[in-house]
Design an enzyme around this catalytic site. Structure first.
Site, PDB file in Angstrom:
ATOM      1  N   GLU A  35      41.998  23.428   8.754  1.00  0.00           N
ATOM      2  CA  GLU A  35      40.827  23.357   7.877  1.00  0.00           C
ATOM      3  C   GLU A  35      39.904  24.557   8.121  1.00  0.00           C
ATOM      4  O   GLU A  35      39.324  25.092   7.176  1.00  0.00           O
ATOM      5  CB  GLU A  35      40.076  22.034   8.093  1.00  0.00           C
ATOM      6  CG  GLU A  35      39.117  21.717   6.967  1.00  0.00           C
ATOM      7  CD  GLU A  35      39.076  20.223   6.631  1.00  0.00           C
ATOM      8  OE1 GLU A  35      39.738  19.436   7.320  1.00  0.00           O
ATOM      9  OE2 GLU A  35      38.383  19.873   5.684  1.00  0.00           O
ATOM     10  N   GLU A  62      41.384  27.445   6.333  1.00  0.00           N
ATOM     11  CA  GLU A  62      41.195  27.307   4.887  1.00  0.00           C
ATOM     12  C   GLU A  62      39.750  27.608   4.513  1.00  0.00           C
ATOM     13  O   GLU A  62      39.463  28.271   3.511  1.00  0.00           O
ATOM     14  CB  GLU A  62      41.571  25.879   4.458  1.00  0.00           C
ATOM     15  CG  GLU A  62      41.644  25.707   2.949  1.00  0.00           C
ATOM     16  CD  GLU A  62      42.035  24.283   2.556  1.00  0.00           C
ATOM     17  OE1 GLU A  62      42.320  23.459   3.445  1.00  0.00           O
ATOM     18  OE2 GLU A  62      42.034  24.012   1.350  1.00  0.00           O
ATOM     19  N   CYS A 101      39.990  14.433   4.995  1.00  0.00           N
ATOM     20  CA  CYS A 101      40.523  13.481   5.978  1.00  0.00           C
ATOM     21  C   CYS A 101      40.468  12.049   5.489  1.00  0.00           C
ATOM     22  O   CYS A 101      41.252  11.211   5.904  1.00  0.00           O
ATOM     23  CB  CYS A 101      39.724  13.557   7.276  1.00  0.00           C
ATOM     24  SG  CYS A 101      39.638  15.188   7.952  1.00  0.00           S
ATOM     25  N   SER A 130      39.987  20.259   0.257  1.00  0.00           N
ATOM     26  CA  SER A 130      40.922  20.907   1.176  1.00  0.00           C
ATOM     27  C   SER A 130      42.332  20.362   0.986  1.00  0.00           C
ATOM     28  O   SER A 130      42.528  19.184   0.716  1.00  0.00           O
ATOM     29  CB  SER A 130      40.450  20.648   2.615  1.00  0.00           C
ATOM     30  OG  SER A 130      41.501  20.890   3.509  1.00  0.00           O
ATOM     31  N   LYS A 144      43.638   3.750   4.416  1.00  0.00           N
ATOM     32  CA  LYS A 144      44.803   4.407   5.019  1.00  0.00           C
ATOM     33  C   LYS A 144      46.087   3.686   4.630  1.00  0.00           C
ATOM     34  O   LYS A 144      47.157   4.279   4.593  1.00  0.00           O
ATOM     35  CB  LYS A 144      44.675   4.425   6.549  1.00  0.00           C
ATOM     36  CG  LYS A 144      43.680   5.452   7.081  1.00  0.00           C
ATOM     37  CD  LYS A 144      44.245   6.852   7.094  1.00  0.00           C
ATOM     38  CE  LYS A 144      43.187   7.858   7.546  1.00  0.00           C
ATOM     39  NZ  LYS A 144      43.467   9.222   7.089  1.00  0.00           N
ATOM     40  N   GLU A 177      46.981   5.323   1.550  1.00  0.00           N
ATOM     41  CA  GLU A 177      47.433   6.696   1.808  1.00  0.00           C
ATOM     42  C   GLU A 177      48.871   6.702   2.330  1.00  0.00           C
ATOM     43  O   GLU A 177      49.700   7.516   1.902  1.00  0.00           O
ATOM     44  CB  GLU A 177      46.509   7.378   2.826  1.00  0.00           C
ATOM     45  CG  GLU A 177      46.822   8.847   3.033  1.00  0.00           C
ATOM     46  CD  GLU A 177      46.049   9.466   4.192  1.00  0.00           C
ATOM     47  OE1 GLU A 177      45.035  10.113   3.947  1.00  0.00           O
ATOM     48  OE2 GLU A 177      46.460   9.273   5.352  1.00  0.00           O
ATOM     49  N   GLU A 206      53.240  11.425  -1.970  1.00  0.00           N
ATOM     50  CA  GLU A 206      53.097  12.748  -1.350  1.00  0.00           C
ATOM     51  C   GLU A 206      53.475  12.726   0.126  1.00  0.00           C
ATOM     52  O   GLU A 206      53.775  13.766   0.709  1.00  0.00           O
ATOM     53  CB  GLU A 206      51.649  13.248  -1.468  1.00  0.00           C
ATOM     54  CG  GLU A 206      51.203  13.605  -2.873  1.00  0.00           C
ATOM     55  CD  GLU A 206      50.596  12.423  -3.618  1.00  0.00           C
ATOM     56  OE1 GLU A 206      50.811  11.273  -3.193  1.00  0.00           O
ATOM     57  OE2 GLU A 206      49.922  12.647  -4.637  1.00  0.00           O
ATOM     58  N   CYS A 209      34.134   6.876  10.213  1.00  0.00           N
ATOM     59  CA  CYS A 209      35.261   5.980  10.491  1.00  0.00           C
ATOM     60  C   CYS A 209      34.918   4.879  11.490  1.00  0.00           C
ATOM     61  O   CYS A 209      35.517   3.810  11.463  1.00  0.00           O
ATOM     62  CB  CYS A 209      36.430   6.780  11.032  1.00  0.00           C
ATOM     63  SG  CYS A 209      36.875   8.144   9.963  1.00  0.00           S
TER      64      CYS A 209
END
Lengths: 567, 163
Positions: A279, A282, A299, A319, A354, A357, A362, A499
């Site tokens: 990151e 980037e 994230c 990102s 999550k 995710e 992907e 989190c």
């Protein structure tokens, strides 16, 4: 000048900054029962459990009454007890009462109050419409047979998160919590943050449970089960076993996971170091080009869902870094792909999104998800309890090689501002320990929903914003789109506080949230490696498994991301 | 009468209320006046323009009996079933209407979208009981046979419209 005094159960109390009588009553050491009152949400006054009696026999719902000088109230009279019992009885009349098979059993406010008010018999017939449970979402399920219409979920979704996936539909006896056109949750604008489940006082909205699948994998002889544990888990899980909120119990969690049968235990903070490296690179690159929008962090899966469903035009500015969980899953998958056994990877996360995710296309390799199962902190607590592991008898253990080294920067990912601080440590010109301290006080720490900081990197002043809570994110995006604010870098975490306050964690009140954040900063202070780039494992990984494959394994292109737009 | 939702018309209606979230009910009323119901396709653009979630608009629409998510007929019968009309025998009128239009027990609108039959609790014209309205035109002192005649007239009118 004082605002006067009130008399509560014969005790004289001075009125301070309390926004309602209910909070003033708490000051006298009495916690009135409520379903619909949350200090962070707007006042609804729906459940009527917090009614009090004034000296003329009038009934006042204390949550929606402002404290005023001279008010004399009683909080516990024969009449109030009778009314509260009646309310409970009416709520229970239409309620599914199969407590033993409910996901919220033992942590249900309705169950608690029914017990403390000694409700032994329901006089009313059940006229519920018996709607079907909505199991469409990977993150939460909704069973309206257990809904008491307190509206907590509706208000957290609309006020705090500003997602607006649910609201009340219909009225009177047909009223229910519903998405638009009663669509399945998975097809609604829901982003899976799970905050609705976190505030639900009953089992009407609960987090999906994947424990039985994980047990099945652990039982298989020919399967290697690896597990990674997110930073935020270690400062909250211990709460269920008598530790103070914020106390770091990572060593004990590792020991517990081994007792449960996991073959290898890793710390997601290790992979957070990879995220920081990628990151930062980037970000540095993004600064070279003229951008109309800041670079947003990637994230948080609920944030990604929020962008995709609510602001798809921002996707190119997010990102391309995978979340630490997914970066780690890629690397671990590579490590064990030729281990001679079937490899299953589990992640213990503070997060409900999550779960979504992990199931995304992907993040699949040859059709298999890189993370097979996501367990929330609450689910791991349940597994430890199911297995009968005696927490007090555990002795702290370390994580497994070859991924056993991590930096403090990776650990603070779990608290709002942590990702930004870790990236700044990487980019900062000042490499001394005073430089580190400066970064800590630049304004990225703390529980506020929006934090701003200015830092100079390479002679250039950078504007940075740190947001937690999707409502705050939406407000910021509106200003960015209007052009009234400008930043170079924006960190977004969907849950207020980051989190550590995820919906997969044991529920935390405001002071506990801060304690959890402090717990992670304490872990950072104890770590000998502070910067991700100084983690010796990084060089090994970048020269090994990641050699020429960093982009493939550590980045992702969501629909809308231009392929190859960065790095 | 159901028609394709016109994006331009929707824009005009919302614009006439300055995109204001507090005007959601007024906007919905205007949409319903034009289409006789709230088309599902109106939700997303309306939510976007006024900055209110689709779930919240759904909440408003389902709260008020007056809003309909189902397409309504060209002629909307509102048969009063308030106390005065009820005791002066509004039920046989309603039954005759539903029978002649072959409406199933859970249907309010004919399949050809020509007629909708609803009951209302009071039209405020108790002196004219039993009373009904068709597209806001009042028909006083109705009987089952008068309603049959009225229905025949309306069907006649429809046949001219379509020709």
């Amino acid at each position: 000048m004082t605002k006067g005094v009130m008399t509560i159960d014969g005790v004289t109390v001075e009125i301070g900054e309390e926004r309602n009588v209910l909070e003033l009553i708490r000051k006298t050491g009495v916690e009135l029962p409520t379903f619909c009152y949350h200090s962070e949400l707007s006042i609804y006054g729906g459940c009527r459990m917090c009614i009090v009696e004034d000296d003329r026999g009038g009934l006042i719902p204390s949550c929606s009454e402002e404290p005023r000088d001279g008010l004399v109230i009683k909080t516990n009279t024969q009449r109030l007890r009778r009314y509260r019992r009646n309310i409970l009885e009416l709520l229970l009349a239409n309620h599914c009462r199969d407590c033993t098979v409910c996901g919220r059993s033992g942590a249900c406010r309705l169950q608690d109050l029914a017990r403390s008010f000694n409700i032994a018999n329901i006089r009313f017939i059940n006229t519920a419409l018996n709607p079907k449970t909505d199991l469409s979402s990977k993150c939460v399920s909704k069973d309206l047979n257990k809904c008491i219409l307190c509206g907590d979920c509706v208000r957290v979704c609309n006020e705090i998160q500003q997602v607006g996936a649910i609201d009340f539909a219909n009225r009177g006896s047909k009223m229910r919590v519903s998405t638009s056109f009663d669509a399945p949750i998975s097809e609604s604008s829901c982003v899976g943050c799970g905050q609705c489940a976190a505030v639900c006082p009953t089992g009407a909205i609960i987090v999906k449970n994947d424990i039985s699948d994980v047990w099945r994998e652990l039982d298989k002889k020919d399967t290697l089960v690896t597990v990674q544990v997110a930073p935020a888990v270690r400062v909250a899980l211990g709460q269920a076993f008598g530790l103070a909120d914020g106390e770091n119990s990572m060593g004990l969690i590792v020991a517990a996971l081994r007792r449960l049968g996991f073959d290898r235990v890793f710390d997601t903070a290790t992979a957070a170091d990879l995220t920081v490296r990628e990151e930062s690179r980037e970000f540095a690159q993004s600064l070279l080009s003229l951008r109309s929008m800041p670079l947003f962090t990637s994230c948080c899966p609920a944030w990604i869902n929020f962008v995709e469903k609510h602001y798809p035009q921002l996707t190119p500015h997010v990102s391309t870094c995978r979340s630490p969980m997914q970066m780690f899953a890629s690397v671990i998958g590579e490590e064990y792909k030729n281990c001679g056994q079937r490899h299953v990877h589990v992640a213990v996360m503070p997060c409900t999104a999550k779960k979504f995710e992990a199931a995304r296309e992907e993040f699949k390799t040859n059709g298999e998800p890189n993370v097979h199962y996501v367990l929330t902190t609450q689910e791991l607590i349940q597994m430890i309890q199911q297995a009968g592991v005696i927490w007090e008898d555990l002795e702290a253990e370390g994580v497994d090689t070859p991924f056993s080294v991590l930096s403090g920067a990776g650990v603070i990912f779990g608290v709002t501002g942590g990702v930004t601080e870790a990236v700044l440590r990487e980019l900062a010109d000042d490499r001394s320990s005073t430089g580190l301290k400066k970064i800590a006080f630049v304004g990225v720490r703390g529980q506020e929903g929006l934090k701003e900081a200015k830092v100079t990197v390479g002679g250039r002043e950078l504007a940075i914003a740190v947001v937690s809570g999707l409502g705050n994110a939406r407000n910021l995006i509106k200003e960015l789109l209007k052009g009234s604010r400008k930043y170079d870098f924006v960190e977004v975490m969907a849950c207020p506080g980051g989190c550590v306050c995820g919906a997969g964690q044991p529920v935390a009140s405001l002071p506990h949230r801060a304690a959890r954040g402090q717990g992670l900063y304490a872990a950072d202070r104890l770590s000998s490696v502070k910067r991700s780039e100084e983690n010796p494992l990084m060089a090994i990984l970048y020269n090994g498994v990641l050699k020429d494959r960093a982009h493939e394994l550590l980045h992702v292109h969501y629909p809308g991301h231009e392929a190859g737009s960065s790095i | 009468m159901s028609q394709e939702l016109s994006a331009q018309l929707l824009d005009e209606i919302i614009g006439a209320h300055q995109n204001s979230p507090s005007a959601v009910i007024a906007i919905l009323q205007d949409i319903q006046e034009r289409y006789h119901y709230i088309p599902k396709a109106a939700f997303a653009p309306l939510a976007h323009r006024v900055g209110v979630s689709e779930a919240s608009i759904y909440s408003v629409v389902t709260f008020y009996e007056n809003f309909s998510l189902e397409p309504k007929g060209r002629f909307i019968f509102k048969v009063c079933d308030g106390t005065a009309c009820h005791v002066r025998k509004s039920t046989p009128i309603l039954e005759r209407l539903r029978k002649e239009l072959s409406l199933a027990s859970d249907e309010v609108t004919t399949a050809d979208l020509n007629f909708t039959v609803e009951t209302v609790s009071c039209l405020g014209a108790c002196g004219l009981a039993p009373v009904l309205t068709v597209n806001d035109k009042v028909y006083p002192a109705m009987t089952p046979s008068k309603v049959s005649t009225l229905l025949a007239e309306l069907k006649e009118e429809l046949s001219h419209e379509t020709n």
